[in-house]
Design a protein around this motif. Structure first.
Motif, short mmCIF file in Angstrom:
data_model
loop_
_atom_site.label_atom_id
_atom_site.label_comp_id
_atom_site.label_asym_id
_atom_site.label_seq_id
_atom_site.Cartn_x
_atom_site.Cartn_y
_atom_site.Cartn_z
N VAL A 187 0.72 -1.20 0.05
CA VAL A 187 -0.22 0.18 0.05
C VAL A 187 0.82 0.93 -0.03
O VAL A 187 2.19 1.35 0.42
CB VAL A 187 -1.11 0.48 0.43
N ALA A 188 0.38 2.69 -0.46
CA ALA A 188 0.72 3.96 -0.80
C ALA A 188 -0.17 4.11 0.31
O ALA A 188 -1.45 4.85 0.31
CB ALA A 188 0.73 4.68 -1.42
N CYS A 189 0.47 4.74 1.42
CA CYS A 189 -0.29 5.33 2.70
C CYS A 189 0.47 6.14 3.69
O CYS A 189 1.36 6.34 3.23
CB CYS A 189 -0.79 4.26 3.57
N ASP A 190 -0.82 7.40 4.50
CA ASP A 190 -0.07 8.13 4.96
C ASP A 190 -0.52 7.87 6.91
O ASP A 190 -2.10 7.32 6.31
CB ASP A 190 -0.88 9.41 4.61
N SER A 191 0.25 7.84 6.97
CA SER A 191 -0.26 8.00 8.68
C SER A 191 -1.53 8.81 9.43
O SER A 191 -1.32 10.21 8.79
CB SER A 191 0.98 8.05 10.13
N VAL A 192 -2.89 8.37 9.91
CA VAL A 192 -3.81 9.04 10.04
C VAL A 192 -3.97 8.06 12.37
O VAL A 192 -5.25 8.37 12.72
CB VAL A 192 -4.79 8.55 9.92
N GLY A 193 -2.60 8.04 12.58
CA GLY A 193 -2.86 7.82 14.71
C GLY A 193 -1.68 6.13 14.11
O GLY A 193 -1.36 5.14 13.53
N THR A 194 -1.79 6.15 15.96
CA THR A 194 -1.08 4.64 15.70
C THR A 194 -1.43 4.00 15.56
O THR A 194 -3.11 3.18 14.91
CB THR A 194 -0.89 4.62 17.46
N ASN A 195 -0.79 2.88 14.50
CA ASN A 195 -0.91 2.05 14.07
C ASN A 195 -2.17 1.88 12.65
O ASN A 195 -2.69 0.96 12.61
CB ASN A 195 -2.19 0.39 14.80
N ARG A 196 -2.49 3.59 12.60
CA ARG A 196 -3.66 3.30 11.32
C ARG A 196 -2.93 4.59 9.71
O ARG A 196 -2.53 5.03 10.32
CB ARG A 196 -4.85 3.57 11.88
N GLU A 222 10.11 -0.59 -6.46
CA GLU A 222 8.96 0.71 -7.23
C GLU A 222 8.08 0.37 -6.42
O GLU A 222 6.96 0.88 -6.30
CB GLU A 222 8.66 -0.46 -8.60
N ALA A 223 8.16 -0.81 -4.57
CA ALA A 223 7.17 -0.16 -3.51
C ALA A 223 7.24 0.83 -2.90
O ALA A 223 8.11 1.77 -3.20
CB ALA A 223 7.70 -1.47 -2.96
N PRO A 224 5.86 1.68 -2.82
CA PRO A 224 5.55 3.06 -2.60
C PRO A 224 5.97 2.75 -0.59
O PRO A 224 5.88 3.66 -0.29
CB PRO A 224 4.10 2.54 -2.28
N SER A 225 6.06 1.53 -0.24
CA SER A 225 6.27 1.44 1.32
C SER A 225 6.26 0.06 1.47
O SER A 225 6.65 -1.27 0.37
CB SER A 225 4.78 1.68 2.06
N GLN A 226 6.69 -0.27 2.72
CA GLN A 226 6.84 -2.05 2.76
C GLN A 226 5.83 -2.34 3.45
O GLN A 226 5.74 -3.68 4.55
CB GLN A 226 8.67 -2.34 3.84
N LEU A 227 4.77 -1.65 3.45
CA LEU A 227 3.51 -2.31 3.97
C LEU A 227 2.76 -2.94 3.26
O LEU A 227 1.91 -2.61 2.35
CB LEU A 227 2.58 -0.75 4.58
#
Ligand code: UTP
Length: 294
Positions: free
Chosen positions: A177-186, A200-205
């Motif tokens: 996933v490509a994502c932004d943090s919106v709180g602890t573990n979210r 090319e991976a946007p994250s390691q999640l």
């Protein structure tokens, strides 16, 4: 429409090629982790999360899965006659964990297609999806991964999926996933990329196979064209969902085993064997002796 999640879809129609020849005639979902088929661990996770109806998306060669959750007259009769009450209760308890409903995916056209196959049974409420070969074990007194996602959905009314951090070299095995943090573990997910190259991976999640979706995912799947490997990819429909309605990611607390993979399966057996009262002492002793010879 209620926000309580009572239905789950478990796709089990895949060919299990990573486990051949074992899976030529035995569905991989029934391979045992110590003494329980791996699918039973997943159904128990559903029951723990308050799911009442489980829709199994099955395929050819998988009828043993339906039989597993059905009455077995000869076996039950033999156990009763030989006074094996404890075993009889164990076998009979399988039928009352959840309601099992099954539907066939006639061709293994991908995970997205498998989930869409359950559409006629799903109705208008949000539902959970658990992959039939990913086992997630949570500690006692800790909510299951699906339980955590159901709570997040009830709180936010937004489709929510489990994410977990993986080593960079492994990103090509997962949806990332490509994502932004919106709180602890979210996380707020912006985009999902199926099995990207590490550069090319946007994250390691990564997505470890636990989801709660609003029914919008079904209309997205209906419009999804075959993607990577010519399959209808769930990740493509998730991208559209993230962009139209929003999609949350949550780092869940459970330990996860990819039991559809040889190494993950062995890991699950060893770690869960070490917790099983009947074999833990013997196994611990054996592993200690073995370790000295490695
Ligand atoms: P996998 O890709 O891990 O399963 O799909 P697979 O295809 O059986 O395994 P390999 O890679 O060939 O060894 C994840 C889950 O989705 C189901 C599988 O049964 C598995 O539980 N699935 C996959 C379907 O139900 N239908 C499909 O078309 C593909």
């Amino acid at each position: 429409m209620s926000s309580k999640i009572t239905k789950a879809v478990i796709p089990v129609a895949g060919l299990g090629t990573r486990f051949l020849p074992a899976t030529k005639t035995v569905p991989k979902e029934l391979l045992p982790i110590v003494d329980k088929p791996l699918l039973l661990h997943i159904i128990e996770e559903c029951a723990q999360a308050g799911i009442e109806d489980v829709i199994l998306v099955t395929g050819r060669g998988k009828t043993a899965i339906e039989d597993f959750f059905d009455t077995s007259y000869e076996l039950e009769d033999a156990l009763a006659k030989s006074g094996k009450q404890e075993l009889l209760e164990k076998v009979q308890a399988l039928k009352s964990l959840v309601n099992i409903i099954s539907i066939r995916q006639q061709e293994a056209k991908g995970l997205g297609h498998a989930i869409y196959t359950a559409q006629p049974i799903l109705g208008n409420d949000a539902f959970a999806v658990l992959l039939g070969d990913e086992v997630m074990i949570s500690d006692e007194n800790t909510p299951s991964a699906t339980g955590e996602l159901c709570s997040l959905y009830q709180e936010t009314k937004t489709s929510s999926v489990a994410v977990m951090e993986v080593p960079k070299a492994d990103v090509q095995k997962y949806g990332i996933v490509a994502c932004d943090s919106v709180g602890t573990n979210r996380w707020k997910i912006q985009n999902v990329i199926e099995k990207p190259h590490p550069e090319e991976a946007p994250s390691q999640l990564a997505l470890p196979g636990r989801y709660v979706f609003s029914t919008k995912i079904l209309s997205n799947l209906k419009n999804t064209k075959p993607g990577k490997n010519g399959e209808i990819q769930l990740t493509d429909a998730m991208c559209a969902l993230a962009q139209s309605d929003g999609l949350l990611g949550m780092t869940v607390q459970a330990r996860r085993y990819d039991a559809g993979d040889k190494f993950g399966f062995l890991q699950a057996n060893i770690e869960m064997g070490l917790q099983h009262p009947e074999v833990q002492d013997q196994l611990k002793k054996y592993l200690k002796t073995l370790a000295k010879t490695l």
